[in-house]
Write a protein that holds these residues in place. Structure first.
Motif: not given
Length: 410
Positions: A210-223, A280-285, A391-397, A403-405
């Protein structure tokens, strides 16, 4: 929000989650330091925490099976807490000077049981918290966790140095685990209980599918790995630094952690929960991540300034404040990433990855880096180590916003 029936038990349960970490980490370092164990051996003691990194390997067992008491999650929490009481008291019967490796082995068992408690506790948070309660729940979790670490870190150092000695202090800390055990008994069950996977094979495979079916999975794991990496390096041998590098006594370090660290933790956790309700979650992070990185400069000031308890206190207080903010946002991110059906396994994977830097990079490499650059240069480097995660957080905004939505759509 903080006093809701679903939310307030996370404070004492968070306390029980944070208590063993310091007793197998910083406090154990201090004990070994004052008994003249070598710096290299102290550095390798950080490998004791490996179970926190590998806990996703047995997390499917907690998704698949439930114990015959207290519900799907609370039963595992309560059993783990009873075992931790026994394990910490047994640690109090040994000494780093005469029994370093037996003590390290026992501490490794304690970490394994503590990691099991964390698996169940993290899954319980995913199950029990409604979408609008996540900010407050994350804040109280972080607050309780930090209080547990302060009790077993700052308070334990003062008690061990001035009143009880190391062995009796570990006995007392084992007794404090009863706080979490009582909370597990009275905590509510989730209103909606997800059905467990039907087979162990499904419990192992489906969470990852289920998790790795998401297209952004690897980037989020690196984050997840990078977000707190600089913080992990700065904190890896912070107790040893304050005692050996800063010239402060164990009681002084403990007292500052107890008073200023406690106050900063409470302010940081509650402020984090309040701000996350507005940001929002991004701004807090991003905001909290920047502050978390800059807080490492406080230790640099301690390293270059003459010995001064006020400077040391300000550095420790600022680090606790910013660390509490950053962890609150990080926990909220992990909660949002988990599917409730596989909460134990997915949250274990995420939190385990967050421990990779602390366990396999920061602990073993910190003595080497300090040897090359000295303490001042090392703490400056920890700020730079924080930059790739931001930097990765900024790229994956956009991913974070989705996730917030999804949480808002509920």
């Amino acid at each position: 929000m903080y006093f809701r029936r679903n939310v307030w038990p996370l404070l004492p349960l968070g306390f029980a989650s944070g208590l063993p970490l310091a007793l197998t980490g910083g406090t154990l370092q201090a004990w070994a330091t004052v008994e003249n164990v070598s710096l290299q051996e102290i550095g390798f003691l950080t490998l004791i925490g490996s179970a926190y990194t590998l806990k996703f390997l047995w997390a499917p067992l907690l998704d698949r099976y439930r114990l015959p008491w207290l519900g799907r999650r609370r039963g595992w929490i309560f059993m783990s807490q009873l075992l931790l009481i026994a394990g910490l008291m047994l640690m109090g019967m040994l000494s780093p000077a005469s029994s370093l490796w037996p003590l390290a082995l026992l501490a490794t068992v304690v970490v394994f049981v503590s990691a099991t408690q964390d698996i169940a506790y993290d899954a319980y948070r995913v199950d029990i918290l409604k979408k609008e309660e996540r900010g407050a729940g994350a804040a109280l979790s972080v607050m309780g966790y930090r209080l547990g670490m302060l009790a077993s870190g700052g308070l334990a150092l003062v008690l061990a140095d001035r009143w009880l000695g190391w062995n009796n202090t570990y006995f007392l800390m084992g007794g404090l685990m009863l706080i979490g055990a009582l909370a597990a008994l009275v905590a509510p069950e989730p209103e909606r209980v997800e059905s467990a996977p039907r087979t162990l094979r499904a419990a192992v495979i489906e969470p990852f599918r289920e998790f790795f079916s998401r297209r952004e999975a690897w980037a989020l794991l690196l984050l997840i790995v990078l977000y707190k990496l600089g913080d992990a390096f700065a904190g890896a041998l912070s107790t040893t630094f304050l005692i050996r590098g800063g010239g402060y006594g164990p009681a002084e370090v403990g007292m500052v952690n107890k008073v200023l660290g406690l106050a900063a933790t409470i302010v940081g956790a509650l402020a984090g929960g309040a701000l996350m309700a507005r940001l929002r979650l991004y701004r807090a992070l991003m905001l909290f991540g920047i502050l978390q990185a800059l807080s490492n400069l406080g230790y640099w000031v301690v390293a270059v300034a003459p010995k001064n308890i006020w400077i040391m206190g300000a550095a420790v207080g600022f680090e606790n404040l910013c660390g509490g903010l950053g962890t609150a946002a990080f926990v909220a991110l992990c909660l949002g990433l988990c599917d409730a059906r596989f909460a134990a396994t997915q949250f274990a994977l995420l939190s385990a990855l967050s421990a990779v830097g602390r366990t396999y990079l920061a602990g073993p490499l910190t003595p080497v880096l300090v040897g090359w650059w000295g303490w001042p240069g090392f703490f400056l480097a920890t700020v730079l180590i924080s930059v790739p995660g931001l930097a990765l957080l900024y790229r994956r905004r956009q991913d974070i916003d989705r996730i917030d939505q999804a949480a808002a759509a509920g």
